[in-house]
Design a protein around this motif. Sequence first.
Motif, mmCIF file in Angstrom:
data_model
loop_
_atom_site.group_PDB
_atom_site.id
_atom_site.type_symbol
_atom_site.label_atom_id
_atom_site.label_comp_id
_atom_site.label_asym_id
_atom_site.label_seq_id
_atom_site.Cartn_x
_atom_site.Cartn_y
_atom_site.Cartn_z
ATOM 1 N N ARG A 164 10.257 8.997 -3.594
ATOM 2 C CA ARG A 164 10.020 8.299 -4.936
ATOM 3 C C ARG A 164 10.244 6.754 -4.833
ATOM 4 O O ARG A 164 11.183 6.471 -3.902
ATOM 5 C CB ARG A 164 10.756 8.822 -5.862
ATOM 6 N N GLU A 222 0.928 -1.122 -0.003
ATOM 7 C CA GLU A 222 -0.109 -0.131 0.012
ATOM 8 C C GLU A 222 0.906 1.389 -0.044
ATOM 9 O O GLU A 222 0.599 2.050 -0.860
ATOM 10 C CB GLU A 222 -0.834 0.049 1.208
ATOM 11 N N THR A 227 6.704 -3.705 -10.643
ATOM 12 C CA THR A 227 6.494 -4.482 -12.183
ATOM 13 C C THR A 227 6.473 -6.021 -11.877
ATOM 14 O O THR A 227 5.428 -6.465 -12.402
ATOM 15 C CB THR A 227 7.393 -4.035 -12.958
ATOM 16 N N LYS A 245 10.947 0.279 -8.388
ATOM 17 C CA LYS A 245 9.867 -0.022 -9.450
ATOM 18 C C LYS A 245 9.958 -1.510 -10.300
ATOM 19 O O LYS A 245 9.020 -1.825 -10.569
ATOM 20 C CB LYS A 245 10.597 0.975 -10.540
ATOM 21 N N THR A 272 12.727 2.482 -1.801
ATOM 22 C CA THR A 272 12.387 3.992 -1.704
ATOM 23 C C THR A 272 13.801 4.783 -1.637
ATOM 24 O O THR A 272 14.687 4.355 -1.126
ATOM 25 C CB THR A 272 11.375 4.373 -0.763
ATOM 26 N N ARG A 329 2.712 1.447 -3.416
ATOM 27 C CA ARG A 329 1.895 2.109 -4.253
ATOM 28 C C ARG A 329 1.554 3.291 -4.446
ATOM 29 O O ARG A 329 1.378 4.337 -5.179
ATOM 30 C CB ARG A 329 0.515 1.244 -4.553
ATOM 31 N N LEU A 330 1.528 4.034 -3.072
ATOM 32 C CA LEU A 330 1.079 5.428 -2.741
ATOM 33 C C LEU A 330 2.453 6.380 -3.155
ATOM 34 O O LEU A 330 2.241 7.115 -3.945
ATOM 35 C CB LEU A 330 0.892 5.603 -1.246
ATOM 36 N N ARG A 352 3.095 -6.810 -9.934
ATOM 37 C CA ARG A 352 2.008 -6.517 -10.785
ATOM 38 C C ARG A 352 1.753 -7.661 -11.924
ATOM 39 O O ARG A 352 0.493 -8.038 -12.184
ATOM 40 C CB ARG A 352 2.119 -5.357 -11.583
ATOM 41 N N ARG A 411 -3.517 10.379 3.540
ATOM 42 C CA ARG A 411 -4.254 9.652 2.748
ATOM 43 C C ARG A 411 -4.478 8.197 3.070
ATOM 44 O O ARG A 411 -5.541 7.697 2.578
ATOM 45 C CB ARG A 411 -3.472 9.500 1.167
ATOM 46 N N GLU A 467 4.766 5.437 -5.333
ATOM 47 C CA GLU A 467 4.839 5.229 -6.838
ATOM 48 C C GLU A 467 3.644 6.196 -7.311
ATOM 49 O O GLU A 467 4.111 6.973 -8.571
ATOM 50 C CB GLU A 467 4.365 3.757 -7.246
ATOM 51 N N GLU A 468 2.608 6.615 -6.927
ATOM 52 C CA GLU A 468 1.613 7.267 -7.738
ATOM 53 C C GLU A 468 1.715 8.610 -7.395
ATOM 54 O O GLU A 468 1.287 9.626 -8.152
ATOM 55 C CB GLU A 468 0.226 6.872 -7.128
ATOM 56 N N HIS A 469 2.356 9.147 -6.187
ATOM 57 C CA HIS A 469 2.615 10.274 -5.774
ATOM 58 C C HIS A 469 3.963 10.817 -5.274
ATOM 59 O O HIS A 469 4.482 11.142 -4.178
ATOM 60 C CB HIS A 469 1.687 10.734 -4.536
#
Length: 197
Positions: free
Chosen positions: A180, A132, A190, A186, A172, A135-136, A193, A151, A138-140
Motif C-alpha cells: 500500500r 506508474e 496528492t 499518499k 510504500t 499509481r498501481l 496530481r 498488469r 495506490e489503485e490496488h
Amino acid sequence: MLFRREVLEGIAGGRIDRVFRVWAEPRVRAGSTQRTWAGIIVIDSVTPVTPEEITEQDALRSGFNDRAALLTALSKSTKEGGYHRVMLHLGGPDPASEVADNADLSDQELADLKATLDAMDTRSRRAPWTREILRLIEEHPGLRAQDLAERLNRDKLPFKADVRRLKALGLTQSLETGYRLSPRGKALMTHLRSSTE
C-alpha cells in the motif's frame, strides 16, 4: 526470512523469541537484522537442532500450542535440509517506517522527493516507472506482487526490486499480501496530481 503476521505480532508483544526453519544452510546469521512492518528484527543465534532437541518451551515461544504442533508444521515443509532454531528479538522501530508514516511534508521535501523520482526514471534503462508503480499500488492496495507485475507486463522479481526502492524512500509499505502507499507516499501522490493540474 519471511514471517507470518501473527509471528511478527508475537515478536512485537514479547511472546515469541524464536522461530524454526528447514534449511540446507542457514539463511541468516547471528547479529544480522531484518526490517519488517513490526520493526527491526535482530537475529541472536542460529542453531541446527534435531527433532529430539526441540522442547515444549521451544514450541510455546515460537507461537505453537505444543511441541507436536511445531514438529508437524516442520515436517510439512517442502524444503530440504535440517531443522534450525533461530533466536531473535525486536530491536526497535524501523526508522524507514517512521519516515513513511509522516505525511506532513514541506514544499522542499515534496520537491526533493519528486527530483529523486525523476532521477530514478532518468537512470532507468526502461521507460519511466516510478509514478506508474506508485499509481498501481495506490489503485490496488493488497494485490499480490505477481498480479501487479503482470498488469505492467513485467517479471515479478525485478518489479519487487523496484518496489523496494520506493519503500526505501518511505513511499510504500509491505502488507502480508501486496503493498500500500504509506502516508508519505499518499502525500506525494496528492502533490504530484495537484502540480500537473
